[in-house]
Design a protein around this motif. Structure first.
Motif, PDB file in Angstrom:
ATOM      1  N   HIS A  31       0.828  -1.214   0.000  1.00 40.25           N
ATOM      2  CA  HIS A  31       0.000   0.000   0.000  1.00 40.25           C
ATOM      3  C   HIS A  31       0.854   1.253   0.000  1.00 40.25           C
ATOM      4  CE1 HIS A  31      -3.753  -2.133   0.382  1.00 40.25           C
ATOM      5  NE2 HIS A  31      -3.259  -2.828   1.373  1.00 40.25           N
ATOM      6  N   ALA A  60      -8.823   5.275  -1.035  1.00 41.54           N
ATOM      7  CA  ALA A  60      -7.834   4.591  -0.222  1.00 41.54           C
ATOM      8  C   ALA A  60      -8.320   4.682   1.221  1.00 41.54           C
ATOM      9  CB  ALA A  60      -6.472   5.251  -0.361  1.00 41.54           C
ATOM     10  N   SER A  81      -8.515   4.922   5.239  1.00 43.73           N
ATOM     11  CA  SER A  81      -7.748   5.774   6.153  1.00 43.73           C
ATOM     12  C   SER A  81      -6.633   5.030   6.867  1.00 43.73           C
ATOM     13  CB  SER A  81      -8.692   6.411   7.179  1.00 43.73           C
ATOM     14  OG  SER A  81      -9.353   5.384   7.906  1.00 43.73           O
ATOM     15  N   TRP A  82      -6.698   3.691   6.930  1.00 42.86           N
ATOM     16  CA  TRP A  82      -5.662   2.935   7.631  1.00 42.86           C
ATOM     17  C   TRP A  82      -4.400   2.715   6.799  1.00 42.86           C
ATOM     18  CZ3 TRP A  82      -4.488  -1.153   4.691  1.00 42.86           C
ATOM     19  CH2 TRP A  82      -5.482  -1.708   3.902  1.00 42.86           C
ATOM     20  N   MET A  83      -4.438   3.087   5.508  1.00 42.45           N
ATOM     21  CA  MET A  83      -3.246   2.893   4.667  1.00 42.45           C
ATOM     22  C   MET A  83      -2.069   3.652   5.261  1.00 42.45           C
ATOM     23  SD  MET A  83      -4.514   2.968   0.714  1.00 42.45           S
ATOM     24  CE  MET A  83      -2.917   2.646  -0.003  1.00 42.45           C
ATOM     25  N   ASP A 136       0.525   5.286   4.071  1.00 39.52           N
ATOM     26  CA  ASP A 136       0.903   6.567   3.476  1.00 39.52           C
ATOM     27  C   ASP A 136      -0.185   6.993   2.492  1.00 39.52           C
ATOM     28  OD1 ASP A 136       2.387   8.797   2.916  1.00 39.52           O
ATOM     29  OD2 ASP A 136       3.927   7.760   1.748  1.00 39.52           O
ATOM     30  N   ARG A 137      -1.403   7.027   3.000  1.00 38.50           N
ATOM     31  CA  ARG A 137      -2.585   7.249   2.177  1.00 38.50           C
ATOM     32  C   ARG A 137      -2.467   8.479   1.291  1.00 38.50           C
ATOM     33  NH1 ARG A 137      -7.564   9.886   2.076  1.00 38.50           N
ATOM     34  NH2 ARG A 137      -9.262   8.575   1.363  1.00 38.50           N
ATOM     35  N   TYR A 138      -2.065   9.609   1.835  1.00 32.14           N
ATOM     36  CA  TYR A 138      -2.004  10.862   1.071  1.00 32.14           C
ATOM     37  C   TYR A 138      -1.080  10.710  -0.139  1.00 32.14           C
ATOM     38  CZ  TYR A 138      -1.025  15.601  -0.358  1.00 32.14           C
ATOM     39  OH  TYR A 138      -0.862  16.733  -1.116  1.00 32.14           O
ATOM     40  N   TRP A 152       0.038   8.011  -1.539  1.00 33.01           N
ATOM     41  CA  TRP A 152      -0.454   6.979  -2.446  1.00 33.01           C
ATOM     42  C   TRP A 152      -1.513   7.546  -3.373  1.00 33.01           C
ATOM     43  CZ3 TRP A 152      -5.018   4.483  -3.649  1.00 33.01           C
ATOM     44  CH2 TRP A 152      -4.896   3.330  -4.436  1.00 33.01           C
ATOM     45  N   LEU A 153      -2.428   8.353  -2.846  1.00 30.07           N
ATOM     46  CA  LEU A 153      -3.459   8.971  -3.681  1.00 30.07           C
ATOM     47  C   LEU A 153      -2.843   9.891  -4.732  1.00 30.07           C
ATOM     48  CD1 LEU A 153      -6.208   9.787  -1.020  1.00 30.07           C
ATOM     49  CD2 LEU A 153      -6.432   8.209  -2.955  1.00 30.07           C
TER      50      LEU A 153
END
Length: 154
Positions: free
Chosen positions: A15, A49, A51-53, A55-57, A59-60
């Protein structure tokens, strides 16, 4: 060795964003390659994505940038075409990567590729077959190779 899967790939890798493929790096490389299509279309903030990912931000932003690369391919942007080939060749296995590679391969089919790009793709696809790494995106790779072979024989 076990077949690579989302279950046996570390969460932060599966992820995450592949090394060298952050939004800033993609935009910078596109510019360095002489890209003319605007791939920096602002910040990605849409859901897509959880919220638990880890490095969500980022990654998006990475996913949106690759989507914009695809839009640039449609317009014939040579830098976007080159970036798509480079992305396919890094053989990154992670969340959404198969869909991204499928889309990029599909969009490359009608484009004019250089002899060097064709050679790189064909060599890479042979490598995948040899190493039994034909994942879901490989069916689009086969279609791309078939289109390349048709144009070479024309």
């Amino acid at each position: 060795m076990d077949r690579q899967s989302s279950q046996n790939t570390p969460l932060e890798i599966y992820h995450g964003v592949p090394s060298g493929w952050s939004k800033a790096e993609i935009v910078s490389l596109h510019k360095a390659l002489g890209g003319s299509f605007e791939i920096d279309s602002g910040e990605a903030s849409e859901p897509g994505a959880p919220s638990w990912m880890p490095d969500r931000y980022n990654w998006l932003q990475y996913r949106k940038s690759l989507h914009e690369i695809g839009n640039g391919i449609k317009k014939g942007d040579k830098a976007c075409i080159e970036l798509a080939i480079r992305y396919i060749k890094i053989d990154y296995f992670g969340s959404y990567s198969g869909f991204i590679k499928e889309r990029l391969a599909r969009l490359l089919k009608p484009q004019e590729l250089s002899k060097q790009q064709i050679a790189r793709l064909k060599s890479y696809f042979k490598h995948l077959v040899k190493n039994k790494r034909c994942l879901q995106e490989f069916r689009e790779y086969k279609k791309l190779v078939n289109r390349i072979q048709l144009s070479e024989n024309a």
